[in-house]
Design a protein around this motif. Structure first.
Motif, mmCIF file in Angstrom:
data_model
loop_
_atom_site.group_PDB
_atom_site.id
_atom_site.type_symbol
_atom_site.label_atom_id
_atom_site.label_comp_id
_atom_site.label_asym_id
_atom_site.label_seq_id
_atom_site.Cartn_x
_atom_site.Cartn_y
_atom_site.Cartn_z
ATOM 1 N N GLY A 117 -57.092 20.627 -4.437
ATOM 2 C CA GLY A 117 -57.085 19.128 -5.369
ATOM 3 C C GLY A 117 -54.984 19.267 -5.498
ATOM 4 N N ARG A 118 -54.674 20.281 -5.616
ATOM 5 C CA ARG A 118 -53.746 21.364 -5.766
ATOM 6 C C ARG A 118 -52.487 20.520 -4.681
ATOM 7 N NH1 ARG A 118 -53.557 27.373 -6.970
ATOM 8 N NH2 ARG A 118 -51.401 26.733 -7.446
ATOM 9 N N VAL A 119 -53.275 20.863 -3.425
ATOM 10 C CA VAL A 119 -51.811 20.068 -2.270
ATOM 11 C C VAL A 119 -51.812 18.802 -2.730
ATOM 12 C CG1 VAL A 119 -52.569 19.648 0.485
ATOM 13 C CG2 VAL A 119 -52.465 21.796 -0.346
ATOM 14 N N ASP A 120 -53.292 18.014 -2.957
ATOM 15 C CA ASP A 120 -52.962 16.887 -2.984
ATOM 16 C C ASP A 120 -52.045 16.135 -4.512
ATOM 17 O OD1 ASP A 120 -55.214 16.394 -0.960
ATOM 18 O OD2 ASP A 120 -56.483 15.924 -2.560
ATOM 19 N N SER A 121 -52.241 16.863 -5.873
ATOM 20 C CA SER A 121 -50.938 17.148 -6.341
ATOM 21 C C SER A 121 -49.554 17.563 -5.875
ATOM 22 C CB SER A 121 -51.588 17.603 -7.905
ATOM 23 O OG SER A 121 -50.496 17.264 -8.531
ATOM 24 N N LEU A 122 -49.198 17.676 -5.141
ATOM 25 C CA LEU A 122 -48.206 18.366 -4.905
ATOM 26 C C LEU A 122 -47.643 17.301 -3.869
ATOM 27 C CD1 LEU A 122 -48.289 22.502 -4.337
ATOM 28 C CD2 LEU A 122 -46.630 20.836 -6.166
ATOM 29 N N GLU A 123 -48.590 16.689 -2.865
ATOM 30 C CA GLU A 123 -48.137 15.453 -2.146
ATOM 31 C C GLU A 123 -47.576 14.815 -2.194
ATOM 32 O OE1 GLU A 123 -51.326 15.788 0.977
ATOM 33 O OE2 GLU A 123 -50.583 17.374 1.948
ATOM 34 N N LYS A 124 -48.340 14.516 -3.955
ATOM 35 C CA LYS A 124 -48.375 13.017 -4.795
ATOM 36 C C LYS A 124 -46.612 13.532 -5.060
ATOM 37 C CE LYS A 124 -49.119 10.490 -8.251
ATOM 38 N NZ LYS A 124 -50.302 10.377 -9.509
ATOM 39 N N THR A 125 -46.151 14.157 -5.709
ATOM 40 C CA THR A 125 -45.389 14.216 -6.438
ATOM 41 C C THR A 125 -43.769 14.753 -5.241
ATOM 42 O OG1 THR A 125 -46.653 16.304 -7.719
ATOM 43 C CG2 THR A 125 -44.319 16.660 -7.866
ATOM 44 N N ILE A 126 -43.742 15.239 -4.140
ATOM 45 C CA ILE A 126 -43.163 14.987 -2.889
ATOM 46 C C ILE A 126 -43.104 13.877 -2.620
ATOM 47 C CG2 ILE A 126 -42.660 15.167 -0.208
ATOM 48 C CD1 ILE A 126 -44.559 18.415 -0.780
ATOM 49 N N GLU A 127 -43.579 12.539 -2.611
ATOM 50 C CA GLU A 127 -43.749 11.337 -2.789
ATOM 51 C C GLU A 127 -42.395 10.548 -3.169
ATOM 52 O OE1 GLU A 127 -44.117 9.864 0.562
ATOM 53 O OE2 GLU A 127 -44.201 11.749 1.293
ATOM 54 N N GLU A 128 -43.220 10.837 -4.465
ATOM 55 C CA GLU A 128 -42.838 10.760 -5.837
ATOM 56 C C GLU A 128 -40.768 10.943 -5.308
ATOM 57 O OE1 GLU A 128 -44.471 11.943 -8.824
ATOM 58 O OE2 GLU A 128 -46.392 10.603 -8.578
ATOM 59 N N LEU A 129 -41.353 12.563 -5.610
ATOM 60 C CA LEU A 129 -39.383 12.945 -5.301
ATOM 61 C C LEU A 129 -38.664 12.336 -4.091
ATOM 62 C CD1 LEU A 129 -40.031 17.068 -5.911
ATOM 63 C CD2 LEU A 129 -38.807 15.438 -7.951
ATOM 64 N N THR A 145 -35.754 10.111 -4.696
ATOM 65 C CA THR A 145 -33.926 10.924 -4.335
ATOM 66 C C THR A 145 -33.432 9.556 -3.299
ATOM 67 O OG1 THR A 145 -35.150 12.976 -4.025
ATOM 68 C CG2 THR A 145 -33.204 12.326 -2.356
ATOM 69 N N SER A 146 -34.342 8.136 -2.776
ATOM 70 C CA SER A 146 -33.088 7.303 -1.762
ATOM 71 C C SER A 146 -33.580 6.511 -2.864
ATOM 72 C CB SER A 146 -35.054 6.778 -1.091
ATOM 73 O OG SER A 146 -35.807 7.364 -0.020
ATOM 74 N N HIS A 147 -33.589 5.681 -4.061
ATOM 75 C CA HIS A 147 -33.191 5.552 -5.091
ATOM 76 C C HIS A 147 -31.785 5.179 -5.695
ATOM 77 C CE1 HIS A 147 -33.404 2.231 -8.330
ATOM 78 N NE2 HIS A 147 -33.147 3.353 -8.754
ATOM 79 N N LEU A 148 -31.957 6.877 -5.763
ATOM 80 C CA LEU A 148 -30.793 7.517 -6.346
ATOM 81 C C LEU A 148 -29.491 7.947 -5.644
ATOM 82 C CD1 LEU A 148 -31.884 10.356 -8.200
ATOM 83 C CD2 LEU A 148 -30.926 8.782 -9.167
ATOM 84 N N ARG A 149 -29.708 8.088 -4.085
ATOM 85 C CA ARG A 149 -28.423 7.944 -3.498
ATOM 86 C C ARG A 149 -28.534 6.603 -2.919
ATOM 87 N NH1 ARG A 149 -32.205 11.237 2.115
ATOM 88 N NH2 ARG A 149 -31.531 13.320 1.170
ATOM 89 N N ALA A 150 -28.963 5.236 -2.731
ATOM 90 C CA ALA A 150 -28.856 4.258 -2.516
ATOM 91 C C ALA A 150 -28.127 3.894 -4.123
ATOM 92 C CB ALA A 150 -30.090 3.482 -2.724
ATOM 93 N N LEU A 151 -28.035 3.602 -5.012
ATOM 94 C CA LEU A 151 -27.518 2.993 -5.984
ATOM 95 C C LEU A 151 -25.857 4.368 -6.419
ATOM 96 C CD1 LEU A 151 -29.600 4.835 -9.437
ATOM 97 C CD2 LEU A 151 -28.308 2.503 -8.681
#
Length: 78
Positions: A50-62, A66-72
């Protein structure tokens, strides 16, 4: 629950120091302890998953953020 080391139980049985019934009793205690340890290990594994899944989700969100900020930033530079 304390019991004899499994190797000692087997050795004592092989050397006729304990009866079949005594050996079976000790073996059943070992089996019970193994089931308890297995249940605890599974509970810990599920918690960690469960913790790994949560961390993986956070990584994907980040990554997405990050991609969005780079584009801006790229748009403002150009």
């Amino acid at each position: 629950m304390g019991t004899y080391h499994h190797k000692k139980v087997m050795s004592d049985y092989a050397n006729d120091k304990i009866t079949v019934e005594m050996a079976v009793g000790h073996i059943l205690q070992h089996i019970d302890k193994l089931y308890e340890l297995q249940a605890n290990a599974n509970a810990n594994r599920y918690k960690l998953r469960g913790r790994v899944d949560s961390l993986e989700k956070t990584i994907e969100e980040l990554r997405s953020e990050t991609s969005h900020l780079r584009a801006l930033i790229q748009r403002r530079i150009n």
